[in-house]
Design a protein around this motif. Structure first.
Motif, PDB file in Angstrom:
ATOM      1  N   GLN A 131      -4.449  -3.476  19.519  1.00  5.59           N
ATOM      2  CA  GLN A 131      -3.372  -2.784  18.846  1.00  5.59           C
ATOM      3  C   GLN A 131      -3.245  -3.430  17.566  1.00  5.59           C
ATOM      4  N   VAL A 132      -3.301  -2.170  16.608  1.00  4.88           N
ATOM      5  CA  VAL A 132      -3.262  -2.368  15.134  1.00  4.88           C
ATOM      6  C   VAL A 132      -1.751  -2.779  14.800  1.00  4.88           C
ATOM      7  N   GLN A 133      -1.272  -3.673  14.054  1.00  8.98           N
ATOM      8  CA  GLN A 133      -0.353  -4.049  13.536  1.00  8.98           C
ATOM      9  C   GLN A 133      -0.140  -3.988  12.046  1.00  8.98           C
ATOM     10  N   LEU A 134       0.863  -3.626  11.382  1.00  9.05           N
ATOM     11  CA  LEU A 134       0.752  -3.278   9.877  1.00  9.05           C
ATOM     12  C   LEU A 134       2.015  -4.468   9.455  1.00  9.05           C
ATOM     13  N   VAL A 135       1.472  -5.744   8.755  1.00 11.86           N
ATOM     14  CA  VAL A 135       2.307  -6.788   8.629  1.00 11.86           C
ATOM     15  C   VAL A 135       2.921  -6.862   7.065  1.00 11.86           C
ATOM     16  N   GLU A 136       4.087  -6.627   6.937  1.00 12.53           N
ATOM     17  CA  GLU A 136       4.829  -6.558   5.663  1.00 12.53           C
ATOM     18  C   GLU A 136       5.165  -7.869   5.249  1.00 12.53           C
ATOM     19  N   SER A 137       5.415  -8.067   3.778  1.00 12.82           N
ATOM     20  CA  SER A 137       5.883  -9.347   2.976  1.00 12.82           C
ATOM     21  C   SER A 137       6.399  -8.660   1.692  1.00 12.82           C
ATOM     22  N   GLY A 138       7.305  -9.598   1.078  1.00 10.81           N
ATOM     23  CA  GLY A 138       8.100  -8.966   0.005  1.00 10.81           C
ATOM     24  C   GLY A 138       9.275  -8.441   0.119  1.00 10.81           C
ATOM     25  N   GLY A 139       9.817  -7.726  -0.787  1.00 14.04           N
ATOM     26  CA  GLY A 139      11.045  -7.050  -0.775  1.00 14.04           C
ATOM     27  C   GLY A 139      12.235  -8.418  -1.273  1.00 14.04           C
ATOM     28  N   GLY A 140      13.423  -8.060  -1.167  1.00 15.09           N
ATOM     29  CA  GLY A 140      14.475  -8.586  -1.641  1.00 15.09           C
ATOM     30  C   GLY A 140      15.520  -7.965  -2.449  1.00 15.09           C
ATOM     31  N   LEU A 141      16.305  -8.790  -3.333  1.00 20.75           N
ATOM     32  CA  LEU A 141      17.405  -8.140  -4.170  1.00 20.75           C
ATOM     33  C   LEU A 141      17.075  -8.474  -5.606  1.00 20.75           C
ATOM     34  N   VAL A 142      17.089  -7.389  -6.571  1.00 21.11           N
ATOM     35  CA  VAL A 142      16.771  -7.578  -7.878  1.00 21.11           C
ATOM     36  C   VAL A 142      17.830  -6.702  -8.673  1.00 21.11           C
ATOM     37  N   HIS A 143      17.979  -7.029  -9.895  1.00 24.12           N
ATOM     38  CA  HIS A 143      18.855  -6.528 -10.601  1.00 24.12           C
ATOM     39  C   HIS A 143      18.017  -5.300 -11.326  1.00 24.12           C
ATOM     40  N   PRO A 144      18.795  -4.082 -11.907  1.00 26.37           N
ATOM     41  CA  PRO A 144      18.124  -3.041 -12.582  1.00 26.37           C
ATOM     42  C   PRO A 144      16.953  -3.602 -13.476  1.00 26.37           C
ATOM     43  N   GLY A 145      15.878  -2.698 -13.608  1.00 31.80           N
ATOM     44  CA  GLY A 145      14.878  -3.413 -14.559  1.00 31.80           C
ATOM     45  C   GLY A 145      14.167  -4.420 -14.086  1.00 31.80           C
ATOM     46  N   GLY A 146      14.435  -5.001 -13.020  1.00 31.36           N
ATOM     47  CA  GLY A 146      13.408  -6.025 -12.493  1.00 31.36           C
ATOM     48  C   GLY A 146      12.533  -5.569 -11.761  1.00 31.36           C
ATOM     49  N   SER A 147      11.581  -6.805 -11.011  1.00 31.79           N
ATOM     50  CA  SER A 147      10.182  -6.120 -10.468  1.00 31.79           C
ATOM     51  C   SER A 147      10.103  -6.926  -9.020  1.00 31.79           C
ATOM     52  N   LEU A 148       9.528  -6.286  -8.140  1.00 32.00           N
ATOM     53  CA  LEU A 148       9.229  -6.905  -6.940  1.00 32.00           C
ATOM     54  C   LEU A 148       7.850  -6.655  -6.431  1.00 32.00           C
ATOM     55  N   LYS A 149       7.298  -7.231  -5.710  1.00 33.85           N
ATOM     56  CA  LYS A 149       6.040  -6.919  -5.051  1.00 33.85           C
ATOM     57  C   LYS A 149       5.873  -6.963  -3.526  1.00 33.85           C
ATOM     58  N   LEU A 150       5.503  -5.910  -3.023  1.00 32.02           N
ATOM     59  CA  LEU A 150       5.450  -5.581  -1.466  1.00 32.02           C
ATOM     60  C   LEU A 150       3.924  -5.848  -1.140  1.00 32.02           C
ATOM     61  N   SER A 151       3.640  -6.506   0.043  1.00 30.98           N
ATOM     62  CA  SER A 151       2.345  -6.435   0.508  1.00 30.98           C
ATOM     63  C   SER A 151       2.389  -5.927   1.943  1.00 30.98           C
ATOM     64  N   CYS A 152       1.110  -5.284   2.409  1.00 29.97           N
ATOM     65  CA  CYS A 152       0.924  -4.956   3.536  1.00 29.97           C
ATOM     66  C   CYS A 152      -0.563  -5.178   4.241  1.00 29.97           C
ATOM     67  N   GLY A 153      -0.651  -5.679   5.303  1.00 30.67           N
ATOM     68  CA  GLY A 153      -2.028  -5.849   5.892  1.00 30.67           C
ATOM     69  C   GLY A 153      -2.077  -5.825   7.295  1.00 30.67           C
ATOM     70  N   PRO A 154      -3.111  -4.883   7.680  1.00 29.48           N
ATOM     71  CA  PRO A 154      -3.472  -4.487   9.067  1.00 29.48           C
ATOM     72  C   PRO A 154      -3.773  -5.459   9.762  1.00 29.48           C
ATOM     73  N   SER A 155      -3.429  -5.861  10.992  1.00 27.38           N
ATOM     74  CA  SER A 155      -4.137  -6.931  11.912  1.00 27.38           C
ATOM     75  C   SER A 155      -5.257  -6.324  12.600  1.00 27.38           C
ATOM     76  N   ALA A 156      -6.369  -6.975  12.883  1.00 26.54           N
ATOM     77  CA  ALA A 156      -7.454  -6.419  13.564  1.00 26.54           C
ATOM     78  C   ALA A 156      -7.940  -5.242  13.076  1.00 26.54           C
TER      79      ALA A 156
END
Length: 116
Positions: free
Chosen positions: A1-26
């Motif tokens: 069973q493939v799962q996509l595991v995400e991380s990152g996200g959150g709260l930021v002010h306009p103009g700010g930056s964030l990074k999201l990551s995604c890794g498939p299992s197996a």
């Protein structure tokens, strides 16, 4: 069973930056026909943010083109989404998405909030 595991996200002010990551299992990241991100804002339909094929062909939504960038981290078997110059309209739940033949896989979703 493939799962996509995400991380990152959150709260930021306009103009700010964030990074999201995604890794498939197996499953190796390049075994999919495409991988990328969708998002869904409150009261709106889910929309494509970016999609990438193993050959490197990348499609960005017009609204994020030039601000967001997808990249592959082979060592971690994941894709990263770097989001810069974030705007309030980027507020949404972001879902990692992958496709293999006719089968689609979705991550659990991660919240991104851009707030003054």
């Amino acid at each position: 069973q493939v799962q996509l595991v995400e991380s990152g996200g959150g709260l930021v002010h306009p103009g700010g930056s964030l990074k999201l990551s995604c890794g498939p299992s197996a499953r190796p990241i390049f075994s999919f026909d495409s991988i990328g991100w969708y998002r869904q804002a409150p009261g709106k339909s889910r929309e494509l943010v970016v999609s990438m094929t193993p050959s490197g062909t990348t499609t960005y939504a017009d609204s994020v083109n030039g601000r967001f960038g997808i990249s592959v981290n082979l060592g971690k078997n994941q894709v990263d989404l770097q989001m810069n110059n974030l705007k309030s309209e980027d507020t949404a739940v972001y879902y990692c998405h992958a496709k293999f033949l006719s089968t689609e896989f979705w991550g659990q979703g991660t919240q991104v909030t851009v707030l003054d």
